[in-house]
Design an enzyme around this catalytic site. Structure first.
Site, PDB file in Angstrom:
ATOM      1  N   SER A   3     -79.579 -12.176 -22.028  1.00 10.01           N
ATOM      2  CA  SER A   3     -80.152 -10.839 -21.834  1.00 10.01           C
ATOM      3  C   SER A   3     -80.151 -10.036 -23.128  1.00 10.01           C
ATOM      4  CB  SER A   3     -79.353 -10.083 -20.774  1.00 10.01           C
ATOM      5  OG  SER A   3     -79.337 -10.807 -19.565  1.00 10.01           O
TER       6      SER A   3
HETATM    7  N1  SAH Z   1     -75.930 -13.075 -18.299  1.00 12.31           N
HETATM    8  C1  SAH Z   1     -76.680 -14.212 -18.738  1.00 12.31           C
HETATM    9  C2  SAH Z   1     -78.068 -14.184 -18.107  1.00 12.31           C
HETATM   10  C3  SAH Z   1     -78.649 -15.530 -17.988  1.00 12.31           C
HETATM   11  S1  SAH Z   1     -80.240 -15.579 -17.192  1.00 12.31           S
HETATM   12  C4  SAH Z   1     -76.801 -14.185 -20.265  1.00 12.31           C
HETATM   13  O1  SAH Z   1     -76.948 -13.095 -20.816  1.00 12.31           O
HETATM   14  O2  SAH Z   1     -76.795 -15.247 -20.872  1.00 12.31           O
HETATM   15  C5  SAH Z   1     -79.818 -15.742 -15.498  1.00 12.31           C
HETATM   16  C6  SAH Z   1     -78.940 -16.901 -15.115  1.00 12.31           C
HETATM   17  O3  SAH Z   1     -78.809 -16.890 -13.702  1.00 12.31           O
HETATM   18  C7  SAH Z   1     -79.521 -18.275 -15.472  1.00 12.31           C
HETATM   19  O4  SAH Z   1     -78.581 -18.992 -16.217  1.00 12.31           O
HETATM   20  C8  SAH Z   1     -79.782 -18.924 -14.124  1.00 12.31           C
HETATM   21  O5  SAH Z   1     -79.605 -20.332 -14.134  1.00 12.31           O
HETATM   22  C9  SAH Z   1     -78.754 -18.223 -13.242  1.00 12.31           C
HETATM   23  N2  SAH Z   1     -79.040 -18.248 -11.799  1.00 12.31           N
HETATM   24  C10 SAH Z   1     -80.210 -18.046 -11.163  1.00 12.31           C
HETATM   25  N3  SAH Z   1     -80.048 -18.118  -9.824  1.00 12.31           N
HETATM   26  C11 SAH Z   1     -78.718 -18.375  -9.622  1.00 12.31           C
HETATM   27  C12 SAH Z   1     -77.901 -18.554  -8.447  1.00 12.31           C
HETATM   28  N4  SAH Z   1     -78.407 -18.491  -7.213  1.00 12.31           N
HETATM   29  N5  SAH Z   1     -76.592 -18.780  -8.613  1.00 12.31           N
HETATM   30  C13 SAH Z   1     -76.041 -18.852  -9.861  1.00 12.31           C
HETATM   31  N6  SAH Z   1     -76.747 -18.690 -11.000  1.00 12.31           N
HETATM   32  C14 SAH Z   1     -78.068 -18.443 -10.877  1.00 12.31           C
END
Ligand code: SAH
Length: 219
Positions: free
Chosen positions: A67
């Protein structure tokens, strides 16, 4: 936390905090102090290290993103964390937000559904010696019932609606911050549990990767 790593990028973090966070009104001392200490490049593939302090989200593996620093700081601020809090994070991704949470709370429970991302994040967080983190590879829309209730819950993927298990796993006076909307645009929602009531507020607009799961998007 190991402070010997990434000293050379401290100045870049200072600039990022001034230009991207303070300039947009974020002033929380604890949040900004945590952001100053965590090297964002450490959570990126090598070819993106030079862009680590840009004012944007960046691609990580499997079509996911780390993010934008402003969003990480903004969500962290609105969680209103205390050092005794137990925090549930859905969407470990790169682990960058996890690192910030781990500096500000007692314990972080983080859930990621892509095993490779979860494992890589864990390695990176271990290198920084951040140890108050429990990891789970699963569909986070069901929360983590074994460790509930949580003082704070943060979802870092865009949901079509608030998953009921997450609201159910909030402690009394607990706060849930979650992006809710369609596949392209969401609004951050701030939900506080008070007895058996939920007090909802909407914060800024945002764009997150989809929250895919039983209580999320189906594809
Ligand atoms: N806070 C993280 C954001 C990553 S993007 C950062 O800044 O790096 C969102 C993440 O949510 C992705 O890695 C995706 O694989 C995960 N995601 C999506 N749906 C999900 C679910 N149902 N359970 C767990 N993770 C999930």
């Amino acid at each position: 936390m190991r402070d010997d790593l990434h000293k050379d990028t401290l100045e870049l973090r200072r600039q990022m905090i001034d230009r991207q966070l303070r300039a947009r009104g974020l002033r929380g001392k604890q949040t900004l102090a945590a952001i100053l200490r965590i090297p964002r490049e450490h959570f990126l593939p090598e070819h993106l290290h030079r862009e680590a302090y840009n004012d944007t989200a960046l691609p990580i593996d499997f079509g996911q993103t780390i993010s934008q620093p402003y969003i990480v700081a903004y969500m962290t601020e609105h969680l209103d964390l205390s050092p005794h809090h137990r925090v549930l994070e859905i969407g470990t991704g790169s682990g960058y937000q996890t690192a910030i949470l781990s500096m500000l709370a007692a314990q972080v429970f983080t859930v990621e559904h892509i095993p490779e991302l979860a494992n890589l994040a864990r390695k990176r967080l271990d290198v920084l010696n951040l140890r108050n983190i429990e990891y789970r590879i699963a569909d986070g829309t069901n929360g983590w019932p074994e460790y509930a209730p949580f003082d704070r819950i943060i979802v870092t993927a865009g949901a079509p609606y608030v998953p009921k298990p997450l609201a159910d796993q909030l402690a009394d006076s607990g706060i849930l911050v979650i992006p809710v909307g369609d596949r392209e645009h969401q609004r951050l929602m701030h939900i506080r549990k008070s007895g058996d009531r939920f007090i909802e507020g909407t914060l800024i607009g945002c764009r997150f990767i989809k929250l895919v799961g039983e209580q999320g998007w189906k594809d």
